[in-house]
Design an enzyme around this catalytic site. Structure first.
Site, short mmCIF file in Angstrom:
data_model
loop_
_atom_site.label_atom_id
_atom_site.label_comp_id
_atom_site.label_asym_id
_atom_site.label_seq_id
_atom_site.Cartn_x
_atom_site.Cartn_y
_atom_site.Cartn_z
N TYR A 109 0.86 -1.19 0.00
CA TYR A 109 0.00 0.00 0.00
C TYR A 109 0.89 1.23 0.00
CZ TYR A 109 -3.15 3.68 1.42
OH TYR A 109 -3.85 4.86 1.45
N GLU A 197 -3.00 7.71 -4.25
CA GLU A 197 -3.02 6.39 -3.59
C GLU A 197 -2.81 5.29 -4.62
OE1 GLU A 197 -5.86 4.68 -0.21
OE2 GLU A 197 -6.76 4.46 -2.19
#
Length: 398
Positions: A109, A197
């Site tokens: 992530y 992101e």
């Protein structure tokens, strides 16, 4: 302003981030054709909506043939995708992104966000990719790596290397990870983003760092500097009320209540919503008409609020400083004269030219309920709404 995954990937690729080969499609047949153009034997079809959690909701399909691609697209196109981020209304699917499937060994992530408390860009990363950051934070908080960027110098290579080491990136891929981090930061900084992101960022089977998914959000107040970003706006993914408000220069956020709010100033608008709830009601919206509200602007605000079929009462709360109560009063009268409403309207005015504003309201002869304080205005709006609902119920019963 949010953009789609395929748009974010195109932007990040321009800053040196490696992304899979993919193409956009607007029909099942075009999706199958795009897959044949790319070649290969496996593809992923992704619904392009402004929301996370698409995979769990059926918005991401792995396909092994043209037939499976067409079937997956037929199931997606035209329907509403409901995820934990869309709410029960969901978001319509009008385009899909067909991407070559990439075998990978690890998921990571990676997020860049604006930490307003520190007034810095914060890099948040985790070796536990493939999950929402909220899940990672709850289940494996120790896996989260944070790094703050000093705005005077930007993200430095040594910081990027430290993040790569903390994530356990193999030495042979450290420099590729550094390039990815620097590219994401450059895109964030140069385009006035508020979020970048990548989830997941993967280490592929052939030893590459690649972004399999990407999201970007931009500061709407800075879009005038980036017309190429502004053109990426997809109004079909926005609340139509908020879209209309933005086009008219109004700050509007739709809510689920039934008392419409027309207020000047963001702080006063939030206090108004809180007071409505304290009085036993539910606000239908946040609406800040700004400091220089002309009668025409107030009339636009009325039309916008009344475009929400859930609104059953309206509360106008104005504390005039730069603004003027007489302008607001003229706007209220103009709006109700040109487009009469069948719901109670409560108006509270205070500040500059308040006496003239109250005189205009009284002289109009319109059934406007006036109030002196915010609490009084909220209570009267809730009471008027309840009385109106009770009266309508009695009429239907008769």
């Amino acid at each position: 302003m949010d953009i789609h995954e395929y748009q974010a990937k195109e932007i990040l690729a321009g800053f040196g981030v490696t992304v899979p080969q993919g193409a956009l499609a607007y029909s099942p047949e075009q999706a199958a054709y795009r897959a044949r153009e790319m070649g290969g034997s496996r593809w992923i079809v992704k619904a392009q909506v402004h929301a996370g959690g698409r995979g769990k909701a059926g918005g991401v399909k792995l396909c092994d043939s043209d037939h499976e691609i067409v079937t997956a697209c037929e199931d997606m196109f035209g329907r509403k995708l409901v995820t934990h981020q869309t709410g029960p209304a969901g978001k319509g699917i009008y385009r899909v992104y067909v991407e070559a499937a990439v075998p990978f060994e690890r998921e990571i992530y990676l997020g860049f966000v604006l930490d307003r408390s520190l007034q810095r860009v914060m890099i948040v990363a985790s070796a536990e990719g493939g999950m929402e950051i909220e899940e990672i934070s709850a289940q494996r908080p120790e896996s989260i790596v944070r790094s703050t960027v000093e705005p005077a110098v930007g993200l430095q290579e040594f910081q990027a290397r430290e993040i790569a080491f903390a994530l356990g990136i193999p030495p042979a891929l450290t420099q590729a990870m550094v390039r990815t981090l620097l590219g994401c930061y450059a895109a964030f900084r140069d385009l006035d983003a508020t979020m970048v992101e990548i989830n997941p960022l993967v280490i592929t089977s052939d030893n590459r760092i690649m972004a399999l998914d990407a999201k970007m959000t931009f500061d709407s107040n800075a879009l005038f500097r980036h017309p190429q970003i502004s053109e990426l706006r997809d109004k079909s993914q926005e609340d139509p009320r908020e879209s209309r408000a933005a086009d008219r220069g109004l700050n509007y956020i739709g809510l689920d209540g039934n008392i419409g709010c027309i207020v000047n100033g963001a702080g006063l608008a939030m206090a108004t919503m809180d007071t409505i709830k304290l009085a036993g009601g539910e606000p239908a919206n946040f609406l800040d008409i700004g400091g220089g509200a002309t009668p025409e602007r107030v009339a636009k605000a009325f039309r916008l609020v009344m475009s929400d079929s859930n609104v059953q009462a309206i509360l106008v709360n104005i504390f005039a400083g730069i603004n003027r109560c007489d302008w607001v009063a003229e706007g209220v009268v103009q709006a109700l004269t040109q487009n009469p409403v069948e719901v109670p309207v409560v108006v509270r005015l205070a500040g500059t030219n308040v006496d003239e504003g109250l005189r205009i309201l009284a002289k109009s002869g319109l059934p406007i309920i006036r109030a002196t304080t915010l609490m009084e205005a909220a209570e009267r709006a809730v009471t008027a709404w309840r009385n109106d609902q009770a009266q309508n119920t009695n009429v239907r019963a008769i």
